[in-house]
Design an enzyme around this catalytic site. Sequence first.
Site, mmCIF file in Angstrom:
data_model
loop_
_atom_site.group_PDB
_atom_site.id
_atom_site.type_symbol
_atom_site.label_atom_id
_atom_site.label_comp_id
_atom_site.label_asym_id
_atom_site.label_seq_id
_atom_site.Cartn_x
_atom_site.Cartn_y
_atom_site.Cartn_z
ATOM 1 N N HIS A 1 0.834 -1.204 0.000
ATOM 2 C CA HIS A 1 0.000 0.000 0.000
ATOM 3 C C HIS A 1 0.871 1.258 0.000
ATOM 4 O O HIS A 1 1.277 1.730 1.060
ATOM 5 C CB HIS A 1 -0.909 -0.005 1.227
ATOM 6 C CG HIS A 1 -1.797 -1.210 1.306
ATOM 7 N ND1 HIS A 1 -1.324 -2.456 1.670
ATOM 8 C CD2 HIS A 1 -3.126 -1.359 1.057
ATOM 9 C CE1 HIS A 1 -2.339 -3.321 1.641
ATOM 10 N NE2 HIS A 1 -3.432 -2.692 1.276
ATOM 11 N N LEU B 1 -8.401 -3.079 10.831
ATOM 12 C CA LEU B 1 -8.578 -1.650 11.066
ATOM 13 C C LEU B 1 -9.316 -1.372 12.376
ATOM 14 O O LEU B 1 -10.215 -2.120 12.762
ATOM 15 C CB LEU B 1 -9.334 -1.026 9.887
ATOM 16 C CG LEU B 1 -8.581 -1.103 8.553
ATOM 17 C CD1 LEU B 1 -9.496 -0.670 7.403
ATOM 18 C CD2 LEU B 1 -7.341 -0.230 8.581
ATOM 19 N N HIS C 1 -4.169 3.336 -3.337
ATOM 20 C CA HIS C 1 -4.328 2.747 -2.005
ATOM 21 C C HIS C 1 -3.530 1.455 -1.810
ATOM 22 O O HIS C 1 -2.695 1.381 -0.926
ATOM 23 C CB HIS C 1 -5.817 2.472 -1.714
ATOM 24 C CG HIS C 1 -6.029 1.543 -0.570
ATOM 25 N ND1 HIS C 1 -6.145 1.972 0.731
ATOM 26 C CD2 HIS C 1 -6.102 0.180 -0.514
ATOM 27 C CE1 HIS C 1 -6.279 0.932 1.534
ATOM 28 N NE2 HIS C 1 -6.265 -0.167 0.797
ATOM 29 N N SER D 1 -22.100 -8.960 37.807
ATOM 30 C CA SER D 1 -22.297 -10.317 37.290
ATOM 31 C C SER D 1 -20.967 -11.041 37.114
ATOM 32 O O SER D 1 -20.840 -12.229 37.406
ATOM 33 C CB SER D 1 -22.994 -10.280 35.923
ATOM 34 O OG SER D 1 -24.259 -9.692 36.040
ATOM 35 N N GLU E 1 -17.383 -4.314 24.633
ATOM 36 C CA GLU E 1 -16.585 -5.533 24.786
ATOM 37 C C GLU E 1 -15.345 -5.508 23.893
ATOM 38 O O GLU E 1 -14.252 -5.881 24.304
ATOM 39 C CB GLU E 1 -17.427 -6.780 24.466
ATOM 40 C CG GLU E 1 -18.593 -7.033 25.416
ATOM 41 C CD GLU E 1 -19.815 -6.175 25.097
ATOM 42 O OE1 GLU E 1 -19.836 -5.497 24.046
ATOM 43 O OE2 GLU E 1 -20.763 -6.177 25.907
ATOM 44 N N HIS F 1 -28.124 -15.380 25.318
ATOM 45 C CA HIS F 1 -27.047 -15.222 26.293
ATOM 46 C C HIS F 1 -26.339 -16.537 26.603
ATOM 47 O O HIS F 1 -25.418 -16.564 27.413
ATOM 48 C CB HIS F 1 -27.603 -14.642 27.596
ATOM 49 C CG HIS F 1 -27.891 -13.176 27.524
ATOM 50 N ND1 HIS F 1 -28.637 -12.612 26.502
ATOM 51 C CD2 HIS F 1 -27.530 -12.144 28.336
ATOM 52 C CE1 HIS F 1 -28.729 -11.308 26.712
ATOM 53 N NE2 HIS F 1 -28.052 -11.003 27.802
HETATM 54 C C1 TPP Z 1 -11.204 -4.926 9.946
HETATM 55 C C2 TPP Z 1 -10.703 -4.691 8.554
HETATM 56 N N1 TPP Z 1 -11.574 -4.660 7.553
HETATM 57 C C3 TPP Z 1 -11.145 -4.519 6.284
HETATM 58 C C4 TPP Z 1 -9.814 -4.403 6.005
HETATM 59 C C5 TPP Z 1 -9.343 -4.311 4.576
HETATM 60 N N2 TPP Z 1 -8.882 -2.944 4.288
HETATM 61 C C6 TPP Z 1 -7.594 -2.605 4.357
HETATM 62 S S1 TPP Z 1 -7.328 -0.984 4.059
HETATM 63 C C7 TPP Z 1 -8.974 -0.717 3.780
HETATM 64 C C8 TPP Z 1 -9.466 0.653 3.423
HETATM 65 C C9 TPP Z 1 -9.010 1.638 4.419
HETATM 66 O O1 TPP Z 1 -9.241 2.931 3.998
HETATM 67 P P1 TPP Z 1 -8.408 4.105 4.662
HETATM 68 O O2 TPP Z 1 -8.287 3.891 6.108
HETATM 69 O O3 TPP Z 1 -9.009 5.378 4.199
HETATM 70 O O4 TPP Z 1 -6.968 3.906 4.081
HETATM 71 P P2 TPP Z 1 -6.318 4.627 2.838
HETATM 72 O O5 TPP Z 1 -7.171 4.321 1.644
HETATM 73 O O6 TPP Z 1 -6.291 6.066 3.168
HETATM 74 O O7 TPP Z 1 -4.955 4.013 2.727
HETATM 75 C C10 TPP Z 1 -9.690 -1.892 3.943
HETATM 76 C C11 TPP Z 1 -11.146 -1.998 3.765
HETATM 77 C C12 TPP Z 1 -8.930 -4.441 7.090
HETATM 78 N N3 TPP Z 1 -7.628 -4.350 6.948
HETATM 79 N N4 TPP Z 1 -9.405 -4.553 8.357
#
Ligand code: TPP
Length: 672
Positions: free
Chosen positions: A35, A126, A266, A388, A415, A477
Site C-alpha cells: 500500500h 482496522l 491505495h 455479574s 466488549e 445469552h
Molecule cells: C477490519 C478490517 N476490515 C477490512 C480491512 C481491509 N482494508 C484494508 S485498508 C482498507 C481501506 C481503508 O481505507 P483508509 O483507512 O481510508 O486507508 P487509505 O485508503 O487512506 O490508505 C480496507 C477496507 C482491514 N484491513 N481490516
Amino acid sequence: MDIATLRATYPDHWMKAAALRALAMDAVQAANSGHPGLPMGMADVVTVLFEKHLKFDASAPHWPDRDRFILSAGHGSMLIYGLLHLCGDAQITLDQIKAFRQWGALTAGHPENFLVDAIETTTGPLGQGIANAVGMAIAEQSLQARFGKKIVDHRTWVLAGDGCLMEGISQEAIGLAGMQQLSNLIVLWDNNDITIDGRVSVSDRTDQRARFAASGWTVLHCDGHDPADIDRALTAAKEASGPVLVDCKTIIGFGAPTKADSYQAHGSPLGDKEIAATREVYGWPHAPFEIPAEIAAAWKAIGKRGAADRAEWQERLSALSANKRDEFLRQMAGGAPKKLAAAIRGFKKAQSAAAPKVATRKASEMVLGAVNDAVPETIGGSADLTGSNLTKTADLGVFGPGNRKGRYVHYGIREHGMAAAMNGLWLHGGVRPYGGTFFCFTDYARGAMRLSALMGAPVVYVMTHDSIGLGEDGPTHQPVEHLAICRATPNTWTFRPADIIETAEAWELALSTSDTPSVLALSRQNLPTLRTAHSNQNLSAKGAYVLAEATGKRQAILMASGSEVEMAMNARAALEAEGIGTRVVSVPCMELFVAQDEAYRRKVLPAGPVRVAVEAAVRMPWDRFLLGERGKEAKAGFVGMEGFGASAPAERLYAEFGITAEAVAEKVKALL
Ligand SMILES: Cc1ncc(C[n+]2csc(CCOP(=O)(O)OP(=O)(O)O)c2C)c(N)n1
C-alpha cells in the site's frame, strides 16, 4: 500549497519526506504488493512528528518512557518500516526494506510487534490500533500515578485512517478515551477521503470532527502537507487537555501524477511509469532504495534526538530507592511476582478445607481478592457487568480522571473496545489486565481476542455465565459454540474450572505466563468443591487429570469440564453402584492437556474403557479425546448441546436438553 511551493519553501523537510515516500513506492513495487498511498500521503505529518515531537531513541526501542507511536492503519506498513530504517533502527536494515512482505522478513505485510522491537502493536485489522492506544494511555497514567512523573511521562500517538474511524471499535475507543480524559493520547487522522471502494462518500457521511468532539475530545486540524501547519497543530495537541484528534487533510499517493487522490494509490504498486513520473515531481532522481548520504544523516540525527532525554531518565531511575526501581523494572518486564504462588497456595489450602459451594464466578472473585493484593500491577474491569462478572475486589479503587491510582476500569458496554484496550495495557508494559463480560459476548470482543493470541499478550478474559446454566436469560445469552471457538484459537488457554480450587489454579496459570492469553469460562450456578484434599501442586497445569479413580475394574472414563464435572461425579457414583468401575477426568484446559507428553496423556486416557464426555456445549472440541488419544468411535459418546438453548431455570434446561447424570450413565451402559 502546491508541491512546487512546498518544495521551495521547505526544501530540507521536503527531501526527508521524499526519502520516506520513495522507500514506500519502491518497496511496494519490488514486492509487487502493498500500500503505497498512505505512506506517500502521511509522510509530511510523520516527518514533523518524528523530527519535532515524538519522544524516542531509535537505539532503545524498549525505553519505558518513550512515546508510543501506533500505526492503526496497518496496511500502510511501509510508512513505519521506512521511518524505522531511516532513523537507524537496528532491525530494519535496507535488506529488510528490500525484502518487504517476503518469507522470513521482519517487514511483514502488516506491522507485527512480535517481529520488530520498535513496533508497539500488531495492526492490520482496522480500528484495533486506536483502541490499543487507549489502553496504552491508561497504562501510562496508571504507572505515572504509582511511580511518579519523573519516571513515567509520555504520550501515545496514533495514525488512523478513514477505515479505522469507520470501524465500530473506534466508537468504543473514542467514548472510553473521552470519558477518561486521557490528555496523553493524540490521534492523527489521515483524512484523505479515499478508501478501497473509492471516495469516502460512497459509504459514509459522518462528521468525524463532531463525533470526536461529542465524546469530549479536543479537535484540531491542519494541512497535512504543510510542515509549519503540522507543527503548529502538533504543538497545540500536546498542550490541550483531554484526548486530541488532529484532522490532517492529506492526499493519498501525494505527488503521483495520475494516481494521487484516487483509490488506485491505495493498495497496489504504482507501476514503473508512474513511479518514474512521481520521482520527477519529487525531484528525487535517486535509484530505488538509494538515500543520499546527507538525507540519510539528517534522518539518523532524528533517530538520536531522544538519547539525551533517555540518559536523563536513566539517572532519575537510578536515583529511585532500590526497592522502587526494582519493582518498576519487574512490573515493566511483565513477570508475576513471587508472592503470587504463595498467595494461591494459601488460598487453595484454606478453600479445600472450607469446601464452599459457590459459582466459579464467585470463586474467581474470591481468588482475585488474594491475587490483587499479591500482584499490584493488575488492572481489572468489566464491560458494564461488574456485579455479574464479579471482577471488582475491595480496595481496588476506580480508575478515572480524578483517580489515576484506581485499578478498576468501568469499560462501559464496549466488549471489543475493552479487549483491545487490554491488549494495549499489556503492550505498554507495567500492567496485568483482566476484564469481564458474559462468555457469549466473546463474539463481540473476538477481533481483539484473536490479536491477543497472535501477539502473545497474556490478557485474562473473565467470561462468566458460561453455558445454558445461566438459565432464564435464554439462548441469546447462552454460549454453546464459544468454547469450541476459543479452543480452536491458537495460543489461547481456555479454562473452564470445575470448582473453586481449579479456579484458583486457572488464575495462577493465567497470571504466570507472559505470552498466552487466557479465557476463564465461569459458571453462574453454584458448584461444590470437588478438590477437598489439598495439593500444593497445580493440577490444572496439566490441562486434565484423574479426579476420581474407578474402584473396581475400570470400564468407563468420563470426561468433563466446569459445571459438568459434578454431573460426571454423580454419574460415576451411579455406575459404581452398579459395579461399573468408572474414572472421572476433569478437563479444565484442553490446550494444556494436549501439550503434555504422550506418557501422561496415555495415563489419563488409556485405551480400552468406554469414554463419555459431558459438557453443556457443542461436541466438536471433544472429538480429539473421544476418537483420538487411543479412543474408538464405537466406544465413545457425548452428552451436550446440539443447538441453541432456551429460556427457563437452569435445572429445567439441563433436564430438557438431556444433560444429566442419568443420561451420562445411560450412555456409558449403552456403549459397554
Ligand atoms: C477490519 C478490517 N476490515 C477490512 C480491512 C481491509 N482494508 C484494508 S485498508 C482498507 C481501506 C481503508 O481505507 P483508509 O483507512 O481510508 O486507508 P487509505 O485508503 O487512506 O490508505 C480496507 C477496507 C482491514 N484491513 N481490516
